[in-house]
Design an enzyme around this catalytic site. Structure first.
Site, mmCIF file in Angstrom:
data_model
loop_
_atom_site.group_PDB
_atom_site.id
_atom_site.type_symbol
_atom_site.label_atom_id
_atom_site.label_comp_id
_atom_site.label_asym_id
_atom_site.label_seq_id
_atom_site.Cartn_x
_atom_site.Cartn_y
_atom_site.Cartn_z
ATOM 1 N N GLU A 199 -3.335 7.539 -3.950
ATOM 2 C CA GLU A 199 -3.248 6.212 -3.358
ATOM 3 C C GLU A 199 -2.944 5.171 -4.424
ATOM 4 O OE1 GLU A 199 -5.940 5.016 0.325
ATOM 5 O OE2 GLU A 199 -6.816 4.405 -1.558
ATOM 6 N N TYR B 254 0.863 -1.191 0.000
ATOM 7 C CA TYR B 254 0.000 0.000 0.000
ATOM 8 C C TYR B 254 0.894 1.232 0.000
ATOM 9 C CZ TYR B 254 -2.922 3.794 1.583
ATOM 10 O OH TYR B 254 -3.572 5.005 1.665
#
Ligand code: ADP
Ligand code: MG
Length: 389
Positions: free
Chosen positions: A197, A108
């Protein structure tokens, strides 16, 4: 403002970030063609909606042939995708057909503003694939954070530090990661993003890093200097009421309750919602009509409240400082001419031109329940919403 994954990936590409080969499709036929053109043994069909968690919701599917890609696309396009982030679902009008990537490991990576320290923060986790909110709750220590100085942007040493902490050892991969992190930081500032993101960033079996998913949210207040980004807006993904509010430059957020609120000033709007809750009610929305409210804007705001079926009573709470009470009264009277006022309306007016405002409302013949102060108004609104007034 939000954009779709395929649009974010176009921007990623412009910045030289690695993304899988992909082609956008608006129909099953286009999906088949796209899969043929990609020519990989596996393609991934990805629903383009403004929500994360598509994978778990059936919005990301593998296809082993162009025909299968077409079948999946046919099922997706024209339907709505319900995700944990958006239980009502969002319409799927476009799918992204993407080359299947051989995933070895998922990470992530995200950059956003850390309000607690008033600085942007780069967050990285080796526990990729999982929702970051979930990791933050259960294993916060697995999220590595580096705060970024807005003057310098992310520094190379910070990116290297993260690379080591998430367990990268291969020199080539480390250098790919550093470049990627630096670029994301540059993009964050260049584009006035509020969030970037990559979840997941993957290490392929071939040993390269690639951005498998891409998300960019933009700071609305800075969009005036990004005309090209404004053009990317897809209004089919926005709640119709919020869209209407945006058109009139009203700060409107839909909530779950049944008391519609019309207030001037964000602080008073928050306090009004608190007061309603204090007396056992639930606000149906946050609505700040702002200081420079004109009769037309107030009328638009009022119609917006009435168009929400959940609204059982309306509480207008105005402190006329910059906005004048007579304008608010004028807006309410104007709106009532255009749409039927079929629900109890509680009004508390105070401040500039209050006498004139009250007089206008009285003379309008509208069925208005006056409130002498905020607490009185909130209590009346709570009762009215329960049908007890
Ligand atoms: P969401 O975050 O909305 O669920 P993602 O784009 O992250 O959507 O996709 C979900 C999962 O699907 C990823 O974690 C990855 O495992 C898989 N996936 C997505 N794109 C590809 C691709 N091009 N090749 C292989 N697997 C993919
Ligand atoms: Mg994702």
């Amino acid at each position: 403002m939000k954009i779709h994954e395929y649009q974010a990936k176009e921007i990623f590409k412009k910045y030289g970030l690695p993304v899988p080969l992909g082609i956008v499709a608006h129909s099953a036929q286009e999906a088949k063609q796209a899969a043929e053109e990609l020519g990989t043994p596996i393609v991934v069909v990805k629903a383009q909606v403004h929500a994360g968690g598509r994978g778990k919701a059936g919005g990301v599917k593998l296809a082993k042939s162009p025909e299968e890609a077409a079948e999946i696309a046919a099922q997706m396009i024209g339907n709505r995708l319900k995700t944990y982030q958006n239980p009502e679902g969002l319409p799927i009008n476009v799918v992204l057909i993407e080359a299947g990537v051989n995933i070895d490991k998922e990470f992530y990576v995200g950059m956003t503003l850390d309000r607690e320290v008033s600085r942007p923060v780069l967050m990285v986790s080796a526990a990729g694939g999982m929702e970051i909110e979930e990791i933050a709750k259960t294993n916060p220590e697995l999220i590595i954070k580096e705060h970024v100085d807005p003057v310098t942007g992310l520094m190379p040493f910070q990116a290297r530090k993260i690379a080591f902490k998430i367990g990268l050892t291969d020199k080539k991969v480390i250098s790919q990661f550093v470049k990627l992190a630096m670029t994301l930081s540059k993009m964050y500032f260049d584009l006035d993003a509020s969030l970037i993101e990559v979840n997941p960033l993957v290490l392929t079996k071939e040993g390269d890093l690639i951005c498998l998913d891409a998300k960019i949210d933009f700071d609305d207040n800075a969009l005036f200097r990004h005309k090209d980004i404004l053009e990317l807006e897809d209004t089919t993904q926005i709640d119709p009421l919020e869209l209407e509010a945006k058109k009139w430059d009203l700060n409107y957020v839909k909530l779950d309750g049944n008391i519609g609120c019309m207030v001037n000033g964000a602080g008073l709007a928050m306090a009004t919602m608190d007061t309603i809750k204090f007396y056992g009610g639930e606000p149906a929305n946050f609505l700040d009509v702002g200081g420079g409210a004109t009769v037309e804007r107030v009328a638009a705001a009022f119609k917006l409240l009435l168009s929400d079926e959940n609204v059982k009573a309306i509480f207008v709470n105005i402190f006329g400082g910059i906005v004048r009470c007579d304008r608010i009264a004028g807006g309410i009277v104007e709106a009532a001419k255009q749409v039927e006022l079929d629900r109890p309306l509680i009004v508390r007016l105070e401040g500039t031109n209050v006498e004139l405002g009250r007089k206008m409302l009285e003379e309008s013949g509208l069925n208005i329940i006056p409130a002498k102060d905020m607490a009185d108004g909130a209590q009346k609104a709570v009762k009215a919403a329960k049908g007890e007034l």
